[in-house]
Each structure stands twice: as structure tokens, then as C-alpha cells.
Design a protein around this motif. Structure first.
Motif, mmCIF file in Angstrom:
data_model
loop_
_atom_site.group_PDB
_atom_site.id
_atom_site.type_symbol
_atom_site.label_atom_id
_atom_site.label_comp_id
_atom_site.label_asym_id
_atom_site.label_seq_id
_atom_site.Cartn_x
_atom_site.Cartn_y
_atom_site.Cartn_z
ATOM 1 N N ASN A 102 24.190 29.804 53.585
ATOM 2 C CA ASN A 102 23.389 28.897 53.222
ATOM 3 C C ASN A 102 22.403 29.263 52.061
ATOM 4 O O ASN A 102 21.413 28.637 51.592
ATOM 5 C CB ASN A 102 22.395 28.340 54.461
ATOM 6 C CG ASN A 102 23.274 27.485 55.285
ATOM 7 O OD1 ASN A 102 23.816 26.576 54.906
ATOM 8 N ND2 ASN A 102 23.256 27.590 56.578
ATOM 9 N N THR A 103 22.437 30.519 51.679
ATOM 10 C CA THR A 103 21.724 31.184 50.547
ATOM 11 C C THR A 103 22.384 31.343 49.227
ATOM 12 O O THR A 103 23.538 31.806 49.255
ATOM 13 C CB THR A 103 21.290 32.694 50.898
ATOM 14 O OG1 THR A 103 20.453 32.870 52.184
ATOM 15 C CG2 THR A 103 20.352 33.227 49.787
ATOM 16 N N ILE A 104 22.139 30.464 48.214
ATOM 17 C CA ILE A 104 22.894 30.098 47.120
ATOM 18 C C ILE A 104 22.436 31.189 46.183
ATOM 19 O O ILE A 104 21.139 31.025 45.643
ATOM 20 C CB ILE A 104 22.632 28.429 46.617
ATOM 21 C CG1 ILE A 104 23.119 27.797 47.782
ATOM 22 C CG2 ILE A 104 23.666 28.512 45.525
ATOM 23 C CD1 ILE A 104 24.471 27.773 48.551
ATOM 24 N N THR A 105 23.185 31.932 45.406
ATOM 25 C CA THR A 105 22.674 32.776 44.361
ATOM 26 C C THR A 105 23.426 32.398 42.942
ATOM 27 O O THR A 105 23.456 33.249 41.979
ATOM 28 C CB THR A 105 23.019 34.281 44.908
ATOM 29 O OG1 THR A 105 24.383 34.296 44.990
ATOM 30 C CG2 THR A 105 22.265 34.479 46.087
ATOM 31 N N ALA A 106 23.717 31.023 42.754
ATOM 32 C CA ALA A 106 24.445 30.756 41.359
ATOM 33 C C ALA A 106 23.717 30.854 40.437
ATOM 34 O O ALA A 106 24.131 31.346 39.172
ATOM 35 C CB ALA A 106 24.994 29.410 41.866
ATOM 36 N N ILE A 107 22.358 30.817 40.535
ATOM 37 C CA ILE A 107 21.256 30.783 39.280
ATOM 38 C C ILE A 107 21.032 32.266 39.110
ATOM 39 O O ILE A 107 20.447 32.752 40.291
ATOM 40 C CB ILE A 107 20.027 30.011 39.486
ATOM 41 C CG1 ILE A 107 20.827 28.318 39.478
ATOM 42 C CG2 ILE A 107 19.349 29.980 38.165
ATOM 43 C CD1 ILE A 107 19.582 27.319 39.957
ATOM 44 N N ASP A 108 21.106 32.716 38.209
ATOM 45 C CA ASP A 108 20.730 34.349 38.038
ATOM 46 C C ASP A 108 19.228 34.657 38.358
ATOM 47 O O ASP A 108 18.784 33.984 37.718
ATOM 48 C CB ASP A 108 21.284 34.715 36.495
ATOM 49 C CG ASP A 108 22.632 34.754 36.247
ATOM 50 O OD1 ASP A 108 23.436 34.747 36.957
ATOM 51 O OD2 ASP A 108 22.990 34.841 34.985
ATOM 52 N N ASP A 109 19.172 35.665 39.134
ATOM 53 C CA ASP A 109 17.929 36.355 39.750
ATOM 54 C C ASP A 109 17.170 35.269 40.381
ATOM 55 O O ASP A 109 15.843 35.541 40.521
ATOM 56 C CB ASP A 109 17.248 36.690 38.261
ATOM 57 C CG ASP A 109 17.988 37.619 37.482
ATOM 58 O OD1 ASP A 109 18.538 38.726 38.234
ATOM 59 O OD2 ASP A 109 18.377 37.254 36.335
#
Length: 378
Positions: free
Chosen positions: A238-245
Motif C-alpha cells: 500500500n506504499t506507493i513510490t512511483a514519484i521519485d523521493d
């Protein structure tokens, strides 16, 4: 007629008094030296503690994960998601729609007591195709020649190749025992798919572990970046990291055609100021301790002596090195460039207005000055 008596003469007492009088000056010197040594030892311990606290504060700002310069990521609906951003995150605004949350899978099996003799083993298969073996050879913990659901659950939990991927527990409903298997991680691929019972010795247990009931279906998170007509992201977490940083964790699925949630990334001025202030506080505490331990005494002499480390060359050298470090420039920037200045007493103060201006033009400057790992600092 009055009786005149002469004082009693005690040679031992007289000798003791004479000896004490003779050694009194030397004893006073030794006592003073012992007191000074004790005071110096205590002062060094106090200084060591202050240095340790300062080093801890500085290390916290110079690690590979912690940054001095802070960014903030906020979401318009905190019931749907929460977010965070590190110092490298680029300011911007994004929208996303949460179609579905990632969930963990849970299945159950009706398991009656079975024969422990030649119990054999079973293989649990996950939806991603991986398996792990569970030996029931030593599962009969009470040696009653029977295997219960609890004993089977214990064997699953301690299986060497389980690696905590599946947690086994039991329930009793209407007198019937149930073996419950719960996936440790969310996502469809982490669900328990089946149990291979070919290696079991009891046909009844084989039948029990061949019929599962799905209590909670495992699912992936489905999030649309840019709204429902944007880019689809499907993953087990459920933790989305698609956007850098930037990381945002979705916590609630939205209704169909609901308004997308807005994610905003921007500089966190108060967070940066708090990080810098933690350094200033630790430094000022250290300087305060050093000032106290090196204070000169007054004209009263023994009634107001010098502090234990007054005139100590080592402390003076340490103070000089700290003052030099404060003024050392890295990449043409110094702490003064970011609004950190020292007064006549050596204490530091922060001009947040000047700091904010400098951070706006040089976002990584503070991290370089504090020697953050990976920041390319001196």
C-alpha cells in the motif's frame, strides 16, 4: 585544705597528637590533590557526556537517510493516504485515485485430531508459485500419539523455510477445530494457494487439508496517478513510490467516481529550522558545559576556586577546533551563509529568514555542510 592534683600524662595520646601535627601539612596537600583529582575526573565525565550528546545530534544530521533540509508531502484527504518526502524531492502537485487497497490473505481448514505415527510432511504453496515444507515428524509435542490443529500450527510457524511468510493459528467454532493460515505480507501473490498433502501419513488429515475456506481474499493495491483516467499502478504494498523521493501510503479505497486526492510536495521550512535548531541546542549545551568547567575563580581564593578544567590546554584546543569548524567553508558556503552565527559567549543563534533564503537558492547546501553521507560533502 585544698588538694592540688596534677594532670594525667598519657604518652600514647601525646605521641599521636605530635604525629598528627607533624604530618598535617603533608596530609592537607595530599587531601587537596585527591579532591582536585576527583573534581577533574568528574569534570571530564561531564564533558564526555556533553561531547557524546553533541556527536549524537550531529550524526543524526549526517547519516545516509536523515537530511537537514526538509521537504513536506501533504495530501488533501488524510483518510485516504499519508505521505512523506525526502530532501531530494522536487516540489510539485499530483493527483491520484485509490481504487483498491492491498490486503493480506487468510484461509482456514477444518482439522480434526489425526494419528501422529508416521505423520509425514506437507508443502504449503503460495500464489506466486513458491512453496515451503513443514515436517510433522516431531509435531506431537505432548506425545499422546495424536496431532491437533494447534500442534500443526506450531510446526508451520517454526518451519525453517517458512521465513515468517505465513502465520498459523487456530480457532474453535461449535466444537470444531480450525487451522487458520494468514499471509504475513499483503498482495495477491502472497496468498496461500494450496497445501500439497501427498506426504502426509493420515488419510483423514489429507482430506482435511485439501478443503480450504477463504476468510479474506488477498488483493493488490490499485492506484491511478493523475486520476481515474491516468496511469494505473498495481502492486502488493500500500506504499506507493512511483514519484521519485516521495512515498505515500494509501489507507482507504475511494468510491467510484470520487474526486481524486491531491498530493503536494513543497519545502518544509519549519522542519528544516527544527533540524538545524537541534544542532544548535546540542552545540550550545556543549559550550555551556565547557564554559562552566573552565571558569576562573574569584578573589576569595579557596572559598571560590577555579573550575576543575580552568586553564586546561586540551579543552582550549577543543574549543578552538569547534570554532574553526564553524567557520570552515564547504563549496563556498559556511554555516554563516545559512544564518547560523556565534555570539561573544560562543553560543549559536539562527536567523531563519536568512536560512530560508539560502536554502531556496542552494537546497543541498546544509546537507553538504553537515557532512551528510552521499551528499558529496568535504
Amino acid at each position: 585544705m585544698a588538694v592540688i592534683s596534677s594532670p594525667t600524662y598519657d604518652p600514647a595520646t601525646t605521641a599521636t597528637n605530635l604525629a598528627n601535627t607533624y604530618v598535617a601539612p603533608t596530609k592537607a596537600i595530599l587531601d587537596a590533590q585527591a579532591a582536585k583529582a576527583k573534581a577533574t575526573s568528574g569534570a571530564l565525565s561531564t564533558l564526555g557526556s556533553a561531547l557524546g550528546a553533541f556527536q549524537t545530534a550531529l550524526s543524526g544530521l549526517a547519516s545516509g537517510t536523515k537530511t537537514v533540509t526538509a521537504n513536506a508531502a501533504t495530501v488533501s484527504n488524510t483518510a485516504v493516504a499519508s505521505a512523506s518526502a525526502n530532501s531530494k524531492a522536487v516540489a510539485g502537485t499530483y493527483s491520484f485515485y485509490v481504487e483498491q487497497l492491498a490486503t493480506t490473505g487468510q484461509v482456514s481448514y477444518n482439522v480434526a485430531d489425526s494419528v501422529a505415527t508416521n505423520a509425514g510432511s506437507l508443502n504449503i504453496a503460495l500464489a506466486d508459485g513458491s512453496t515451503f515444507q513443514v515436517s510433522l515428524t516431531n509435531a506431537d509435542s505432548d506425545n499422546d500419539s495424536k496431532l491437533t490443529a494447534k500442534e500443526i500450527a506450531a510446526a508451520i510457524n517454526i518451519a525453517a523455510t517458512n521465513n515468517s511468510r505465513v502465520t498459523a493459528s487456530t480457532m474453535t467454532i461449535n466444537g470444531a477445530s480450525k487451522l487458520v493460515l494468514t499471509s504475513a505480507q499483503s498482495g495477491a501473490d502472497n496468498a496461500v494457494a494450496s497445501i500439497d498433502v501427498a506426504g502426509l501419513g493420515d488419510p483423514a488429515l489429507q482430506a482435511d487439508l485439501s478443503a480450504k475456506t477463504v476468510l479474506n481474499a488477498a488483493s493488490n493495491a490499485i492506484v491511478w496517478i493523475g486520476g481515474q483516467n491516468g496511469t494505473k499502478i498495481e502492486q502488493a504494498s500500500n506504499t506507493i513510490t512511483a514519484i521519485d523521493d516521495v512515498a505515500f501510503t494509501v489507507t482507504q479505497a475511494q468510491a467510484a467516481n470520487a474526486t481524486p486526492v491531491t498530493l503536494t510536495v513543497a519545502a518544509d521550512k519549519s522542519g528544516t529550522a527544527a533540524n538545524v535548531q537541534s544542532f544548535l541546542t546540542a552545540y550550545n549545551n556543549l559550550m555551556g558545559v565547557m564554559n562552566t568547567l573552565t571558569t576562573a575563580g574569584g578573589i576569595e581564593g579557596a572559598a571560590n576556586p577555579d573550575a576543575p578544567l580552568h586553564g586546561d590546554a586540551g579543552v582550549a584546543a577543543l574549543r578552538d577546533r569547534l570554532n574553526t569548524a564553524l567557520r570552515t567553508a564547504t563549496g563556498g558556503q559556511s554555516l554563516v551563509s545559512f544564518g547560523i552565527t556565534a555570539g561573544r559567549d560562543g553560543m549559536l543563534t539562527l536567523d531563519t529568514t536568512r536560512m530560508n533564503r539560502s536554502v531556496a537558492t542552494n537546497p543541498t547546501g546544509l546537507d553538504s555542510l553537515f557532512g551528510r553521507a552521499g551528499a558529496g560533502s568535504n
